[in-house]
Write an enzyme that holds these catalytic residues in place. Structure first.
Site, PDB file in Angstrom:
ATOM      1  N   ASP A   1       0.088  16.900  66.743  1.00 11.28           N
ATOM      2  CA  ASP A   1       0.584  18.087  66.053  1.00 11.28           C
ATOM      3  C   ASP A   1       0.722  19.289  66.972  1.00 11.28           C
ATOM      4  O   ASP A   1       0.729  20.422  66.516  1.00 11.28           O
ATOM      5  CB  ASP A   1      -0.358  18.432  64.903  1.00 11.28           C
ATOM      6  CG  ASP A   1      -1.820  18.496  65.335  1.00 11.28           C
ATOM      7  OD1 ASP A   1      -2.080  18.739  66.538  1.00 11.28           O
ATOM      8  OD2 ASP A   1      -2.707  18.305  64.484  1.00 11.28           O
TER       9      ASP A   1
ATOM     10  N   GLU B   1      -0.697   9.110  66.265  1.00  9.78           N
ATOM     11  CA  GLU B   1      -1.507   9.909  65.340  1.00  9.78           C
ATOM     12  C   GLU B   1      -0.613  10.508  64.257  1.00  9.78           C
ATOM     13  O   GLU B   1      -0.608  11.705  63.996  1.00  9.78           O
ATOM     14  CB  GLU B   1      -2.312  11.001  66.064  1.00  9.78           C
ATOM     15  CG  GLU B   1      -3.469  11.513  65.212  1.00  9.78           C
ATOM     16  CD  GLU B   1      -4.291  12.598  65.891  1.00  9.78           C
ATOM     17  OE1 GLU B   1      -5.388  12.288  66.377  1.00  9.78           O
ATOM     18  OE2 GLU B   1      -3.828  13.766  65.906  1.00  9.78           O
TER      19      GLU B   1
ATOM     20  N   GLU C   1      -0.228  23.532  63.332  1.00 12.36           N
ATOM     21  CA  GLU C   1      -0.326  22.073  63.442  1.00 12.36           C
ATOM     22  C   GLU C   1       0.195  21.333  62.210  1.00 12.36           C
ATOM     23  O   GLU C   1       0.841  20.280  62.344  1.00 12.36           O
ATOM     24  CB  GLU C   1      -1.779  21.673  63.722  1.00 12.36           C
ATOM     25  CG  GLU C   1      -2.272  22.014  65.120  1.00 12.36           C
ATOM     26  CD  GLU C   1      -2.783  23.441  65.259  1.00 12.36           C
ATOM     27  OE1 GLU C   1      -3.231  23.798  66.368  1.00 12.36           O
ATOM     28  OE2 GLU C   1      -2.736  24.204  64.256  1.00 12.36           O
TER      29      GLU C   1
ATOM     30  N   HIS D   1     -12.280  27.527  67.555  1.00  8.38           N
ATOM     31  CA  HIS D   1     -11.116  28.091  68.246  1.00  8.38           C
ATOM     32  C   HIS D   1      -9.859  28.168  67.400  1.00  8.38           C
ATOM     33  O   HIS D   1      -8.860  28.724  67.826  1.00  8.38           O
ATOM     34  CB  HIS D   1     -10.789  27.251  69.485  1.00  8.38           C
ATOM     35  CG  HIS D   1     -10.206  25.906  69.151  1.00  8.38           C
ATOM     36  ND1 HIS D   1     -10.975  24.826  68.803  1.00  8.38           N
ATOM     37  CD2 HIS D   1      -8.909  25.489  69.102  1.00  8.38           C
ATOM     38  CE1 HIS D   1     -10.201  23.796  68.557  1.00  8.38           C
ATOM     39  NE2 HIS D   1      -8.942  24.162  68.719  1.00  8.38           N
TER      40      HIS D   1
ATOM     41  N   ARG E   1      -6.689  28.915  65.145  1.00  8.96           N
ATOM     42  CA  ARG E   1      -6.011  30.189  64.847  1.00  8.96           C
ATOM     43  C   ARG E   1      -6.388  30.730  63.480  1.00  8.96           C
ATOM     44  O   ARG E   1      -6.580  31.922  63.307  1.00  8.96           O
ATOM     45  CB  ARG E   1      -4.489  29.992  64.926  1.00  8.96           C
ATOM     46  CG  ARG E   1      -3.922  29.924  66.325  1.00  8.96           C
ATOM     47  CD  ARG E   1      -2.395  29.817  66.264  1.00  8.96           C
ATOM     48  NE  ARG E   1      -1.794  29.753  67.588  1.00  8.96           N
ATOM     49  CZ  ARG E   1      -1.609  28.639  68.281  1.00  8.96           C
ATOM     50  NH1 ARG E   1      -1.987  27.472  67.746  1.00  8.96           N
ATOM     51  NH2 ARG E   1      -1.063  28.663  69.478  1.00  8.96           N
TER      52      ARG E   1
ATOM     53  N   HIS F   1     -13.610  28.780  74.011  1.00  9.43           N
ATOM     54  CA  HIS F   1     -12.173  28.614  74.253  1.00  9.43           C
ATOM     55  C   HIS F   1     -11.629  29.778  75.071  1.00  9.43           C
ATOM     56  O   HIS F   1     -12.150  30.901  75.017  1.00  9.43           O
ATOM     57  CB  HIS F   1     -11.447  28.526  72.910  1.00  9.43           C
ATOM     58  CG  HIS F   1     -10.074  27.935  72.976  1.00  9.43           C
ATOM     59  ND1 HIS F   1      -8.952  28.684  73.280  1.00  9.43           N
ATOM     60  CD2 HIS F   1      -9.639  26.664  72.785  1.00  9.43           C
ATOM     61  CE1 HIS F   1      -7.897  27.903  73.248  1.00  9.43           C
ATOM     62  NE2 HIS F   1      -8.283  26.674  72.963  1.00  9.43           N
TER      63      HIS F   1
END
Length: 385
Positions: free
Chosen positions: A99, A121, A135, A212, A214, A245
């Protein structure tokens, strides 16, 4: 068709880790497959670090990463760079993973060049357009462009069938990250990071924490960090190791909330072998990462998922994951259960991993060969033990 050309595209740490076993398996069939690799370098240092671990040297390096890059930047530079590679190599199929924005650019560029797309995936869904962002839409859009779908589990197969993708185009493989983590766990010899080498865990339970995403930036990230601080205060025998991150907004929050907190070790992003070592050594994992939800159970570690949604419901059902959200008190409470209740911990730690058995890359490559009629027998679908 006697031999096919397969173009594998990766660019971030997660998709490079997860495609590495597939690239290795492709190379084992030179009589049937010409394998070509492309690194977009969406995440320059993290991609390079993983490539070194798995001994991969990309045939093409697009170098798209720039400081303070946006999703627009990645898509634009990725499309232009991949156009040149696709026109030069003329592959039969492009493999993209998961993604990432690299995966979306790879699928879209291949569509523009009338090249088939294989989605490794495939079929993960939360059903929420902006959670996780970007994603969720990246993987849905890649799915629409893909000709062959490599779904890790039967849940993901069912998602694709509900969206009317033909069953014959879907292969259930297990997740290739389990192949990767098992390979590295077998071969690693110790930490390379000096700070990890110096950790004193004698008589202490180590919690591996990462955050991490968003959608967690802002108040949710503050809540996560404050909950970690609470857990450390509640349980003096615990130690937290948190690779931070590189996103400046993530680092600012984490350092502000947890910098200087006793028994909380904030470290820069670690190598993949070191991360596997941390998973092996830890008592449990607290994370908003997708990959860790699949990797840690392969090593017998319970995972508290610090997100509102997960596209990996198999782990919740199997008992390897608990979806705890981003509320400070809920995180503190759920961590406390695992730290206090030995039976609850045992149940999670011993639950079978629903995500793979270490043979996903082989099933993926067999699926490609079957799709192109180079082998007659369709590979058997992965089923958890």
């Amino acid at each position: 068709m006697g031999r096919i050309k397969v173009l594998s595209v990766f660019g971030t740490r997660p998709d490079t880790i997860k495609l590495a076993p597939v690239v290795a398996e492709l190379s084992r069939h030179p009589e049937k497959i010409c394998s070509v690799t492309v690194g977009t370098a969406q995440h320059r240092d993290m991609m390079d670090q993983v490539l070194a671990v798995f001994g991969i040297s990309p045939d093409y390096d697009l170098g798209v990463m720039q400081d303070d890059q946006s999703l627009f930047d990645i898509a634009e530079r990725g499309l232009r760079g991949l156009e040149e590679v696709l026109l030069r190599e003329k592959p039969d199929i492009t493999l993209v993973h998961g993604d990432t924005s690299t995966a979306f650019a790879g699928a879209l560029a291949s569509f523009y060049c009338r090249t088939e797309v294989g989605h490794v995936e495939a079929g993960l869904r939360t059903g929420h357009k902006f959670d996780p962002f970007p994603e969720e839409m990246n993987r849905r859009l890649v799915g629409c462009l893909a000709d062959v779908h490599f779904a890790p589990t039967t849940d993901h197969l069912e998602n694709l069938l509900r969206e009317n993708f033909p069953r014959e185009s879907i292969y259930v493989t297990g997740n290739t990250v389990v192949d990767a983590v098992m390979q590295v766990a077998r071969s690693r010899t110790g930490y390379s990071d000096p700070e990890l080498k110096s950790l004193d865990l004698e008589g202490r339970r180590m919690i591996l924490a990462t955050a991490h995403r968003r959608e967690n930036i802002g108040e949710p990230m503050h809540n996560i960090c404050r909950a970690i601080r609470d857990v450390l205060a509640d349980y003096p025998d615990t130690v937290v190791v948190m690779p931070v991150h590189l996103n400046p907004r993530v680092r600012e929050t984490v350092i502000r909330e947890l910098g200087g907190v006793e028994r909380c070790h904030l470290v820069d992003p670690v190598s993949y072998p070191d991360m596997v070592g941390l998973m092996e050594a830890c008592y449990m994992v607290m994370t908003d990462s997708g990959g860790l939800q699949e990797e840690a159970p392969a090593l017998g570690k319970p995972v508290l998922v610090l997100r509102r949604t997960t596209e990996r419901p198999e782990g919740v059902r199997a008992g390897t994951l608990r979806l705890v959200g981003v509320d400070r008190e809920r995180i503190r409470e759920e961590a406390g259960i695992l730290l206090e209740d030995d039976e609850q911990y045992r149940i999670m730690a011993s639950a079978p991993n629903p995500y793979g058995d270490g043979n996903a890359a082989r099933r993926t490559v067999m699926g490609i060969l079957h799709h192109y009629g180079l082998i007659d027998e369709r590979p058997s679908d992965f089923t958890p033990r």
